[in-house]
Design a protein around this motif. Structure first.
Motif, short mmCIF file in Angstrom:
data_model
loop_
_atom_site.label_atom_id
_atom_site.label_comp_id
_atom_site.label_asym_id
_atom_site.label_seq_id
_atom_site.Cartn_x
_atom_site.Cartn_y
_atom_site.Cartn_z
N ILE A 22 0.85 -1.19 0.00
CA ILE A 22 0.00 0.00 0.00
C ILE A 22 0.89 1.25 0.00
O ILE A 22 2.05 1.19 0.42
N PRO A 23 0.36 2.38 -0.46
CA PRO A 23 1.16 3.62 -0.48
C PRO A 23 1.54 4.07 0.93
O PRO A 23 0.85 3.76 1.91
N SER A 24 2.64 4.80 1.02
CA SER A 24 3.15 5.20 2.33
C SER A 24 2.21 6.13 3.07
O SER A 24 2.14 6.08 4.30
N THR A 25 1.45 6.97 2.35
CA THR A 25 0.51 7.85 3.05
C THR A 25 -0.63 7.05 3.67
O THR A 25 -1.04 7.31 4.80
#
Length: 113
Positions: A22-25
């Motif tokens: 998943i994306p870091s944000t």
């Protein structure tokens, strides 16, 4: 296999696997939600002052860097994107360090290390 089960905490392993996909944000938001739920439901809304020894100093450094970044932002015309990105990168470990410490204190006895 039994020894591996004693030293492996499944929620922490799931977090490590999710970080790759998943994306870091989104991963940071997941950490904030997890830490918030722990504080609300387990600690009954009491924010622990000193989860990790010296953690207060790390938060102080983050705030100090944010203020110095604002001063530099106004003086040198740095883009707001760079400022927000730096705050994001420095705040991410401050969210996941307490989560790791909480998991570490939950199920692992000190004699196992």
């Amino acid at each position: 296999m039994l020894r591996l089960r004693k030293k492996t905490y499944i929620p922490f392993t799931v977090l490590l696997i999710l970080q790759s996909y998943i994306p870091s944000t989104l991963f940071l938001m997941l950490g904030i939600i997890e830490l918030s739920l722990y504080i609300i439901f387990v600690l009954k809304g009491k924010i622990p002052i000193n989860i990790i020894p010296g953690f207060n100093i790390l938060i102080l450094f983050l705030l100090w860097g944010a203020v110095l970044g604002l001063i530099n932002f106004n003086a040198n015309g740095i883009a707001i994107r760079d400022y927000v990105r730096d705050i994001f990168y420095y705040s991410s470990p401050l969210i996941f360090m307490p989560i790791g410490m909480i998991y570490g204190k939950m199920n692992i006895e000190k004699s196992e290390f």
